[in-house]
Design a protein around this motif. Structure first.
Motif, PDB file in Angstrom:
ATOM      1  N   LEU A 115       0.861  -1.186   0.000  1.00  0.00           N
ATOM      2  CA  LEU A 115       0.000   0.000   0.000  1.00  0.00           C
ATOM      3  C   LEU A 115       0.893   1.231   0.000  1.00  0.00           C
ATOM      4  N   LEU A 116       0.732   2.078  -1.001  1.00  0.00           N
ATOM      5  CA  LEU A 116       1.499   3.315  -1.105  1.00  0.00           C
ATOM      6  C   LEU A 116       0.746   4.417  -0.378  1.00  0.00           C
ATOM      7  N   VAL A 117       1.324   4.887   0.718  1.00  0.00           N
ATOM      8  CA  VAL A 117       0.704   5.919   1.551  1.00  0.00           C
ATOM      9  C   VAL A 117       1.474   7.212   1.312  1.00  0.00           C
ATOM     10  N   ILE A 118       0.842   8.152   0.604  1.00  0.00           N
ATOM     11  CA  ILE A 118       1.550   9.327   0.118  1.00  0.00           C
ATOM     12  C   ILE A 118       1.001  10.579   0.787  1.00  0.00           C
ATOM     13  N   LYS A 119       1.865  11.293   1.502  1.00  0.00           N
ATOM     14  CA  LYS A 119       1.481  12.532   2.167  1.00  0.00           C
ATOM     15  C   LYS A 119       1.373  13.646   1.120  1.00  0.00           C
ATOM     16  N   SER A 120       0.209  14.277   1.045  1.00  0.00           N
ATOM     17  CA  SER A 120      -0.011  15.280   0.004  1.00  0.00           C
ATOM     18  C   SER A 120      -0.943  16.371   0.502  1.00  0.00           C
ATOM     19  N   SER A 121      -0.519  17.622   0.398  1.00  0.00           N
ATOM     20  CA  SER A 121      -1.372  18.745   0.770  1.00  0.00           C
ATOM     21  C   SER A 121      -2.406  18.986  -0.334  1.00  0.00           C
ATOM     22  N   PRO A 122      -3.566  19.549   0.014  1.00  0.00           N
ATOM     23  CA  PRO A 122      -4.633  19.741  -0.977  1.00  0.00           C
ATOM     24  C   PRO A 122      -4.187  20.454  -2.241  1.00  0.00           C
ATOM     25  N   HIS A 141       2.279  -6.299  -9.996  1.00  0.00           N
ATOM     26  CA  HIS A 141       3.679  -6.416 -10.392  1.00  0.00           C
ATOM     27  C   HIS A 141       4.238  -7.687  -9.759  1.00  0.00           C
ATOM     28  N   ASN A 142       4.847  -8.512 -10.591  1.00  0.00           N
ATOM     29  CA  ASN A 142       5.358  -9.803 -10.115  1.00  0.00           C
ATOM     30  C   ASN A 142       4.285 -10.622  -9.417  1.00  0.00           C
ATOM     31  N   GLY A 143       3.059 -10.457  -9.865  1.00  0.00           N
ATOM     32  CA  GLY A 143       1.969 -11.260  -9.338  1.00  0.00           C
ATOM     33  C   GLY A 143       1.343 -10.767  -8.052  1.00  0.00           C
ATOM     34  N   VAL A 144       1.761  -9.595  -7.556  1.00  0.00           N
ATOM     35  CA  VAL A 144       1.191  -9.062  -6.313  1.00  0.00           C
ATOM     36  C   VAL A 144       0.579  -7.686  -6.560  1.00  0.00           C
ATOM     37  N   ARG A 145      -0.330  -7.315  -5.680  1.00  0.00           N
ATOM     38  CA  ARG A 145      -1.127  -6.110  -5.895  1.00  0.00           C
ATOM     39  C   ARG A 145      -0.537  -4.885  -5.191  1.00  0.00           C
ATOM     40  N   ILE A 146      -0.480  -3.774  -5.937  1.00  0.00           N
ATOM     41  CA  ILE A 146      -0.057  -2.472  -5.404  1.00  0.00           C
ATOM     42  C   ILE A 146      -1.279  -1.562  -5.389  1.00  0.00           C
ATOM     43  N   ARG A 147      -1.554  -0.967  -4.239  1.00  0.00           N
ATOM     44  CA  ARG A 147      -2.649  -0.008  -4.125  1.00  0.00           C
ATOM     45  C   ARG A 147      -2.103   1.327  -3.655  1.00  0.00           C
ATOM     46  N   ARG A 148      -2.886   2.393  -3.848  1.00  0.00           N
ATOM     47  CA  ARG A 148      -2.421   3.769  -3.593  1.00  0.00           C
ATOM     48  C   ARG A 148      -3.438   4.540  -2.768  1.00  0.00           C
ATOM     49  N   ILE A 149      -2.903   5.397  -1.872  1.00  0.00           N
ATOM     50  CA  ILE A 149      -3.789   6.300  -1.144  1.00  0.00           C
ATOM     51  C   ILE A 149      -3.023   7.580  -0.809  1.00  0.00           C
ATOM     52  N   PHE A 150      -3.681   8.724  -0.965  1.00  0.00           N
ATOM     53  CA  PHE A 150      -3.106  10.004  -0.564  1.00  0.00           C
ATOM     54  C   PHE A 150      -3.750  10.421   0.760  1.00  0.00           C
ATOM     55  N   ILE A 151      -2.958  10.952   1.678  1.00  0.00           N
ATOM     56  CA  ILE A 151      -3.495  11.401   2.962  1.00  0.00           C
ATOM     57  C   ILE A 151      -3.304  12.908   3.075  1.00  0.00           C
ATOM     58  N   SER A 152      -4.380  13.590   3.493  1.00  0.00           N
ATOM     59  CA  SER A 152      -4.372  15.052   3.442  1.00  0.00           C
ATOM     60  C   SER A 152      -5.233  15.652   4.541  1.00  0.00           C
ATOM     61  N   GLY A 153      -4.975  16.923   4.826  1.00  0.00           N
ATOM     62  CA  GLY A 153      -5.808  17.706   5.726  1.00  0.00           C
ATOM     63  C   GLY A 153      -6.497  18.802   4.920  1.00  0.00           C
ATOM     64  N   LEU A 211       3.865  -1.512   3.565  1.00  0.00           N
ATOM     65  CA  LEU A 211       3.490  -0.148   3.224  1.00  0.00           C
ATOM     66  C   LEU A 211       4.716   0.636   2.800  1.00  0.00           C
ATOM     67  N   PHE A 212       4.517   1.523   1.831  1.00  0.00           N
ATOM     68  CA  PHE A 212       5.484   2.574   1.558  1.00  0.00           C
ATOM     69  C   PHE A 212       4.877   3.863   2.080  1.00  0.00           C
ATOM     70  N   ASN A 213       5.621   4.583   2.892  1.00  0.00           N
ATOM     71  CA  ASN A 213       5.148   5.838   3.451  1.00  0.00           C
ATOM     72  C   ASN A 213       6.099   6.933   2.990  1.00  0.00           C
ATOM     73  N   GLY A 214       5.583   7.922   2.242  1.00  0.00           N
ATOM     74  CA  GLY A 214       6.496   8.940   1.743  1.00  0.00           C
ATOM     75  C   GLY A 214       5.807  10.194   1.251  1.00  0.00           C
ATOM     76  N   ASP A 215       6.631  11.139   0.774  1.00  0.00           N
ATOM     77  CA  ASP A 215       6.163  12.428   0.280  1.00  0.00           C
ATOM     78  C   ASP A 215       5.734  12.322  -1.182  1.00  0.00           C
ATOM     79  N   ASP A 216       5.039  13.354  -1.650  1.00  0.00           N
ATOM     80  CA  ASP A 216       4.579  13.350  -3.042  1.00  0.00           C
ATOM     81  C   ASP A 216       5.576  13.999  -3.988  1.00  0.00           C
ATOM     82  N   ASP A 217       6.791  14.295  -3.506  1.00  0.00           N
ATOM     83  CA  ASP A 217       7.809  14.891  -4.374  1.00  0.00           C
ATOM     84  C   ASP A 217       9.036  13.996  -4.500  1.00  0.00           C
ATOM     85  N   VAL A 218       8.854  12.684  -4.313  1.00  0.00           N
ATOM     86  CA  VAL A 218       9.966  11.746  -4.451  1.00  0.00           C
ATOM     87  C   VAL A 218       9.788  10.928  -5.726  1.00  0.00           C
TER      88      VAL A 218
END
Length: 380
Positions: A115-122, A141-153, A211-218
């Motif tokens: 699960l890609l957890v990406i910190k992103s301002s509005p 990818h390689n038979g496994v599932r990647i999902r995405r979510i942006f977290i914001s205030g 989980l991958f936890n990171g910024d939206d500018d990487v």
């Protein structure tokens, strides 16, 4: 006399029916509250505002802790730090956008490998759009599932806040990939954002593998991340993993002019436990749950990555360095070389920081089947 008795009987019957109706409603409301199965008794229910039929949880507005002003030296602190201390205790905020079915439901969440957890301002619409088309694209990818979510205030106030909230709502309708809470999306609230997400994860994705936890500018090579995680021995997400760019021997910056300023009134210790730079890191579902549980008894500090390290240290765990995570950029053999040559980036997990156009170009370059590389970065 008979008419009086008849009226009395009718009145008594009406009262009885009213009592039964009220009791039924009370009983039904208690059953509804019980079935919600939430930890707090202050939860209110609102109609859903996403594609899912699930409810959105709405917490009452948190009140200012005016006693913070009595702390020694409070009056000399910068305004943003005073505000942080006034609301430091607040951990529950109304949820504006939710995706409760992102992991397929709590019981099926083990099917999501990463699960890609990406910190992103509005306001960062352009970044989110590029990531959706590149490394954060939901796929197998390689038979496994990647999902995405942006977290914001939320940002700004008045009409501008409404416009930005509407922007996220429009994105949500199209992509269904945003979690938004009604708190001020500022640098000092990054730790709060992490805690709110982990609480959401415990409820909606409790069995997530990694989980991958990171910024939206990487620039994140999520293909490489999957392959690295699949190579781990005896760890399918149920054991400790917390890896990235490690920070050791650091402590709070006491200079009020610094963005990373943390006064003794907020964190007395002159050092932080080892932690990972918040630009981006990988962790297991097990470790994410441990961090969340530890966070319940650790006061929030405004430096989110250091706070994660504090939670791990309390659990007797620590971070691990990964050579493929370059939060301070890549060192090239010569300044005359193209610093955006794809051959210097295709083997890394993450490099910080990139503009949206650079992310878009790099993602397509490293996936170009005609790309031939004979050179490597100086730092391997």
């Amino acid at each position: 006399m008979r008419k009086f008795k008849a009226k009395a009987l009718l009145l008594a019957a009406a009262v009885g029916l009213l009592i039964l109706h009220l009791f039924k409603n009370f009983s039904d409301s208690k059953t509804l509250q019980h079935n919600l199965d939430v930890r707090k008794d202050q939860v209110q229910i609102r109609q859903p505002i996403t594609k899912s039929s699930s409810y959105v949880y709405s917490w009452p507005r948190c009140q200012q802790n005016t006693s913070a002003a009595n702390v020694t030296g409070f009056s000399s602190l910068p305004g943003n730090m005073k505000n942080f201390m006034y609301y430091r205790h607040c951990r529950h905020f109304p949820m504006l956008l939710d995706v409760p079915d992102k992991c397929g439901g709590a019981e099926k969440s083990a099917a999501v490998f990463l699960l890609l957890v990406i910190k992103s301002s509005p306001v960062n619409y352009d970044r989110r759009e590029v990531l959706r088309k590149t490394w954060a694209k939901e796929r197998l990818h390689n038979g496994v599932r990647i999902r995405r979510i942006f977290i914001s205030g939320t940002m700004d106030s008045g009409f501008e806040k409404e416009r930005l909230n509407k922007l996220l709502e429009l994105e949500q309708r199209e992509y269904n990939d945003i979690l938004q809470w009604d708190f001020s999306d500022t640098f000092y609230n990054l730790t709060l954002k992490q805690i709110l997400f982990m609480e959401w994860m415990e409820r909606n994705c409790p069995n997530i593998r990694f989980l991958f936890n990171g910024d939206d500018d990487v620039f994140a090579n999520t293909d490489n991340m999957v392959e690295y995680l699949q190579s781990l021995k005896d760890n399918n997400g149920s054991k400790h993993l917390f890896t990235g760019s490690i920070m050791v021997g650091t402590g709070p910056i006491r200079h009020p002019g610094s963005r990373y300023f943390v006064p003794v009134q907020v964190h007395e210790s002159e050092s932080y436990p080892p932690y990972l730079s918040g630009g981006g890191y990988l962790l297991s579902g097990y470790t994410a749950s441990v961090i969340y549980n530890m966070s319940q008894s650790i006061d929030i500090i405004p430096i989110d990555d250091a706070y994660m390290g504090m939670c791990l240290a309390k659990a007797g765990l620590g971070p691990m360095s990964h050579i493929g995570v370059k939060v301070f950029g890549v060192d090239l053999p010569s300044s005359k070389l193209d610093r955006y040559d794809a051959c210097y980036y295709r083997d890394y997990l993450l490099v910080h920081r990139f503009l949206p156009i650079q992310i878009y170009q790099m993602w397509h370059r490293i996936h170009d089947p005609k790309l031939i590389c004979t050179k490597q970065p100086a730092d391997g």
